[in-house]
Structure formats: C-alpha cells, structure tokens
Design a protein around this motif. Structure first.
Motif, PDB file in Angstrom:
ATOM      1  N   GLU A 217     -30.858 174.732  21.088  1.00  0.00           N
ATOM      2  CA  GLU A 217     -30.104 174.506  22.293  1.00  0.00           C
ATOM      3  C   GLU A 217     -31.458 174.149  23.270  1.00  0.00           C
ATOM      4  O   GLU A 217     -31.190 173.142  24.085  1.00  0.00           O
ATOM      5  CB  GLU A 217     -29.147 175.616  22.848  1.00  0.00           C
ATOM      6  CG  GLU A 217     -28.648 175.424  24.076  1.00  0.00           C
ATOM      7  CD  GLU A 217     -27.896 176.772  24.720  1.00  0.00           C
ATOM      8  OE1 GLU A 217     -27.081 176.660  25.637  1.00  0.00           O
ATOM      9  OE2 GLU A 217     -27.301 177.394  23.770  1.00  0.00           O
ATOM     10  N   GLU A 218     -32.428 174.961  23.322  1.00  0.00           N
ATOM     11  CA  GLU A 218     -33.773 174.650  24.199  1.00  0.00           C
ATOM     12  C   GLU A 218     -34.183 173.492  24.022  1.00  0.00           C
ATOM     13  O   GLU A 218     -34.549 172.596  24.911  1.00  0.00           O
ATOM     14  CB  GLU A 218     -34.572 175.939  24.222  1.00  0.00           C
ATOM     15  CG  GLU A 218     -35.558 175.753  24.992  1.00  0.00           C
ATOM     16  CD  GLU A 218     -36.602 176.974  24.893  1.00  0.00           C
ATOM     17  OE1 GLU A 218     -37.618 177.057  25.816  1.00  0.00           O
ATOM     18  OE2 GLU A 218     -36.329 177.737  23.971  1.00  0.00           O
ATOM     19  N   GLN A 219     -34.277 173.151  22.602  1.00  0.00           N
ATOM     20  CA  GLN A 219     -34.833 171.813  22.312  1.00  0.00           C
ATOM     21  C   GLN A 219     -34.175 170.730  22.823  1.00  0.00           C
ATOM     22  O   GLN A 219     -34.636 169.711  23.290  1.00  0.00           O
ATOM     23  CB  GLN A 219     -35.194 172.034  20.726  1.00  0.00           C
ATOM     24  CG  GLN A 219     -36.263 172.796  20.216  1.00  0.00           C
ATOM     25  CD  GLN A 219     -36.134 172.717  18.752  1.00  0.00           C
ATOM     26  OE1 GLN A 219     -35.182 172.300  17.941  1.00  0.00           O
ATOM     27  NE2 GLN A 219     -37.197 173.554  18.126  1.00  0.00           N
ATOM     28  N   ALA A 220     -32.797 170.801  22.497  1.00  0.00           N
ATOM     29  CA  ALA A 220     -32.083 169.648  22.915  1.00  0.00           C
ATOM     30  C   ALA A 220     -31.914 169.457  24.354  1.00  0.00           C
ATOM     31  O   ALA A 220     -31.848 168.161  24.784  1.00  0.00           O
ATOM     32  CB  ALA A 220     -30.492 170.062  22.339  1.00  0.00           C
ATOM     33  N   ALA A 221     -32.116 170.485  25.338  1.00  0.00           N
ATOM     34  CA  ALA A 221     -32.125 170.364  26.605  1.00  0.00           C
ATOM     35  C   ALA A 221     -33.351 169.448  26.895  1.00  0.00           C
ATOM     36  O   ALA A 221     -33.317 168.834  27.857  1.00  0.00           O
ATOM     37  CB  ALA A 221     -32.018 171.740  27.256  1.00  0.00           C
ATOM     38  N   ILE A 222     -34.614 170.118  26.518  1.00  0.00           N
ATOM     39  CA  ILE A 222     -35.638 169.240  26.972  1.00  0.00           C
ATOM     40  C   ILE A 222     -35.636 167.917  26.337  1.00  0.00           C
ATOM     41  O   ILE A 222     -36.276 167.074  27.339  1.00  0.00           O
ATOM     42  CB  ILE A 222     -36.955 170.047  26.464  1.00  0.00           C
ATOM     43  CG1 ILE A 222     -37.188 171.346  26.828  1.00  0.00           C
ATOM     44  CG2 ILE A 222     -38.373 169.308  26.667  1.00  0.00           C
ATOM     45  CD1 ILE A 222     -38.240 172.187  26.376  1.00  0.00           C
ATOM     46  N   TYR A 223     -34.986 167.686  25.166  1.00  0.00           N
ATOM     47  CA  TYR A 223     -35.214 166.235  24.658  1.00  0.00           C
ATOM     48  C   TYR A 223     -34.427 165.469  25.501  1.00  0.00           C
ATOM     49  O   TYR A 223     -34.696 164.298  25.663  1.00  0.00           O
ATOM     50  CB  TYR A 223     -34.885 166.486  23.307  1.00  0.00           C
ATOM     51  CG  TYR A 223     -34.997 165.096  22.441  1.00  0.00           C
ATOM     52  CD1 TYR A 223     -35.748 164.699  21.745  1.00  0.00           C
ATOM     53  CD2 TYR A 223     -33.720 164.165  22.617  1.00  0.00           C
ATOM     54  CE1 TYR A 223     -35.926 163.552  21.186  1.00  0.00           C
ATOM     55  CE2 TYR A 223     -33.574 162.956  21.833  1.00  0.00           C
ATOM     56  CZ  TYR A 223     -35.076 162.713  21.052  1.00  0.00           C
ATOM     57  OH  TYR A 223     -34.850 161.337  20.671  1.00  0.00           O
ATOM     58  N   THR A 224     -33.289 165.803  26.002  1.00  0.00           N
ATOM     59  CA  THR A 224     -32.355 165.020  26.689  1.00  0.00           C
ATOM     60  C   THR A 224     -32.739 164.667  27.992  1.00  0.00           C
ATOM     61  O   THR A 224     -32.752 163.472  28.573  1.00  0.00           O
ATOM     62  CB  THR A 224     -30.955 165.987  26.818  1.00  0.00           C
ATOM     63  OG1 THR A 224     -30.531 166.117  25.709  1.00  0.00           O
ATOM     64  CG2 THR A 224     -30.060 165.068  27.729  1.00  0.00           C
ATOM     65  N   VAL A 225     -33.793 165.438  28.544  1.00  0.00           N
ATOM     66  CA  VAL A 225     -34.505 165.195  29.849  1.00  0.00           C
ATOM     67  C   VAL A 225     -35.369 164.173  29.878  1.00  0.00           C
ATOM     68  O   VAL A 225     -35.411 163.008  30.331  1.00  0.00           O
ATOM     69  CB  VAL A 225     -35.067 166.400  30.557  1.00  0.00           C
ATOM     70  CG1 VAL A 225     -35.973 166.104  31.862  1.00  0.00           C
ATOM     71  CG2 VAL A 225     -34.173 167.578  31.094  1.00  0.00           C
ATOM     72  N   VAL A 226     -35.983 164.248  28.792  1.00  0.00           N
ATOM     73  CA  VAL A 226     -36.933 163.142  28.424  1.00  0.00           C
ATOM     74  C   VAL A 226     -36.329 161.637  28.085  1.00  0.00           C
ATOM     75  O   VAL A 226     -36.581 160.700  28.512  1.00  0.00           O
ATOM     76  CB  VAL A 226     -37.864 163.261  27.396  1.00  0.00           C
ATOM     77  CG1 VAL A 226     -39.054 162.402  26.979  1.00  0.00           C
ATOM     78  CG2 VAL A 226     -38.925 164.930  27.690  1.00  0.00           C
ATOM     79  N   LEU A 227     -35.308 161.928  27.357  1.00  0.00           N
ATOM     80  CA  LEU A 227     -34.586 160.817  26.834  1.00  0.00           C
ATOM     81  C   LEU A 227     -33.812 160.081  28.219  1.00  0.00           C
ATOM     82  O   LEU A 227     -33.751 158.788  28.164  1.00  0.00           O
ATOM     83  CB  LEU A 227     -33.515 161.084  25.997  1.00  0.00           C
ATOM     84  CG  LEU A 227     -32.511 160.024  25.270  1.00  0.00           C
ATOM     85  CD1 LEU A 227     -33.274 158.686  24.628  1.00  0.00           C
ATOM     86  CD2 LEU A 227     -31.191 160.546  24.454  1.00  0.00           C
ATOM     87  N   ALA A 232     -33.670 155.383  31.836  1.00  0.00           N
ATOM     88  CA  ALA A 232     -33.660 154.879  33.312  1.00  0.00           C
ATOM     89  C   ALA A 232     -34.884 154.015  33.651  1.00  0.00           C
ATOM     90  O   ALA A 232     -34.421 152.910  34.174  1.00  0.00           O
ATOM     91  CB  ALA A 232     -33.792 156.258  34.259  1.00  0.00           C
ATOM     92  N   VAL A 233     -35.763 154.307  32.888  1.00  0.00           N
ATOM     93  CA  VAL A 233     -36.880 153.210  33.022  1.00  0.00           C
ATOM     94  C   VAL A 233     -36.532 151.906  32.392  1.00  0.00           C
ATOM     95  O   VAL A 233     -36.679 150.855  33.134  1.00  0.00           O
ATOM     96  CB  VAL A 233     -38.392 153.821  32.326  1.00  0.00           C
ATOM     97  CG1 VAL A 233     -39.301 152.721  32.239  1.00  0.00           C
ATOM     98  CG2 VAL A 233     -38.833 154.862  33.119  1.00  0.00           C
ATOM     99  N   LEU A 234     -35.831 152.035  31.190  1.00  0.00           N
ATOM    100  CA  LEU A 234     -35.576 150.643  30.365  1.00  0.00           C
ATOM    101  C   LEU A 234     -34.289 150.109  31.067  1.00  0.00           C
ATOM    102  O   LEU A 234     -34.561 148.767  31.184  1.00  0.00           O
ATOM    103  CB  LEU A 234     -35.126 151.022  28.975  1.00  0.00           C
ATOM    104  CG  LEU A 234     -36.313 151.489  28.181  1.00  0.00           C
ATOM    105  CD1 LEU A 234     -35.613 152.030  26.716  1.00  0.00           C
ATOM    106  CD2 LEU A 234     -37.243 150.600  27.876  1.00  0.00           C
TER     107      LEU A 234
END
Length: 241
Positions: A217-227, A232-234
């Motif tokens: 759950e914690e890994q997914a939360a951080i990964y999602t923020v970065v994704l 948004a940039v693309l």
C-alpha cells in the motif's frame, strides 16, 4: 559520420561551391597492427560505408589541405588545444563556429536517426520488462545487471550508454549507485536505471518495480504520485514550450 575508429577526423567544406562536402581522415594502415586487431578497411571502403565524398590517411592531411588551398580551419576544440597541430599542418585555427553548429545538429534529427533512436530504446525497454518478469527474491543486483547487458547484446547492442544502476531497497535512493552487489529482498522495490547504446545513439530509462510483482500500500501510494507527475509532464509536452 558514424565512424567509431579512434583517431579519425573529418574535414567539411564551408565555401559556397562545395559546401557540405566531407573528407574522412583515418589513421595510416600499420601492417603489424593487423596481426593483433585485424585488417583495417581501405580508404575506398570507408568512403562507401560512411557516405563521405573521399577518405584520406592521416599522413596525407597536410598535402590535402595544401592542394585544396585551405589556409584556415574551424576546429571543434579550442584554438589553444589545436594550435600545435594546426601549426604543423600550416593552417590557422578558428574555434567560433563548429561547436555551435554541432549543438544545433544534435537537436535536429533526420528520419534515419529517429529510427535508430527508436530501435535503441525498444531494445532497452524490452530489457527492463525482462528484468521485471525474471526477478526473484534472493537474487543479487548484479544478476539483473548481467541479464540486462545480455538482453541488449542479444538484440544487437553490445554497448551500454552508461554503467547500469540496479538498486534494491535503500540502495535505490542513492542517485548514482553502481555497486550492484546487494541481495534482493522479497519486499524490496528495485530501481533500475539502464540503457543501451547502438550505432552511437544512447537510451536512458529508469523504472522502479517490486520484487514480488505487487506493490504494498505504501509503495503504491508513492509510485502513483510519481506516475501522475510524469503523466502531467507528457500531457503538456509540445514544441515551443
């Protein structure tokens, strides 16, 4: 030109009549060197392979410049770095032009260059996907590095654009971690920053994935923020901004 032979040079005409004509300068053939490194292609073969108008040997450069009535040359390196060589060749060095032109040329890609870049990135992308499929807890980081290098070589790219970074767990937080010697844990996130180089075109890809194949759950939360930041940039990426 795409020529990777060490100690080569290229002379490109800038005068209006012959603008763009190129002469490749290659090292002289040493018969003894062929015993150790193989027979070097002859001048006409270089000309055909790299699409230049002519090829000469290094020992012919001075007479070539004289026969072309070349008195000044725009050099890639500074006048200070090339002064001694230019003096030997009897020409005056100028360093105000070539560097800026080459920077511009690196920005503008021909269709054939874009195709080479796509192929280089395709090989690297598939290499990253392979690591995600084959990673297992208990492996060492260097095993993933070796697998990536093997995959790239297997599909036509013998060289890496840089030393691969394979960081499991805390190691992934080190920006330029290259030890790649730690054992991979079952709950680790693994950061892989690796890309092959093919025909002098480099790729540079970074991906982060869990050993188990599923994020906590914690890994997914951080990964999602970065994704979301990347998406948004693309989404806003366009010429002119």
């Amino acid at each position: 030109t795409g020529c990777v032979l060490p100690n080569c040079a290229i002379v490109v005409h800038l005068d209006e009549k012959r603008r763009g004509e190129a002469t490749l300068v290659v090292p002289d053939v040493d018969p003894n060197d062929a015993v150790w490194h193989g027979v070097m292609p002859l001048a006409p073969e270089f000309t055909e392979s790299f699409g230049v108008e002519a090829t000469i040997y290094s020992s012919e450069l001075e007479s070539f410049l004289q026969s072309e009535h070349i008195e000044a040359v725009h050099t890639l390196h500074s006048v200070k770095e090339t002064a001694s060589l230019c003096e030997q060749l009897g020409v005056r060095p100028i360093d105000e032009y070539v560097r800026d032109v080459l920077i511009e040329l690196r920005v503008l890609k021909q269709p054939c260059e874009i195709e080479e870049m796509r192929e280089t990135n395709r090989i690297s992308s598939e290499g990253h996907a392979r690591l995600m499929r084959e990673v297992e807890a208990g492996m060492y980081e260097y095993e993933l590095e070796s697998l990536f290098r093997y995959h790239c070589g297997r599909f036509g790219s013998r060289h890496q654009a840089y030393t691969p970074i394979v960081g499991a767990g805390r190691n992934g937080a080190t920006l330029h971690y290259t030890d790649n010697d730690a054992q991979i844990g079952s709950n680790d996130l693994i950061l892989v920053d690796a890309g092959c180089e093919r025909t002098l075109y480099a790729s540079d890809i970074t991906r982060c994935f869990p050993t188990s194949g599923s994020f906590t759950e914690e890994q997914a939360a951080i990964y999602t923020v970065v994704l979301k930041a990347q998406e948004a940039v693309l989404e806003n990426l366009r010429p002119g901004i």
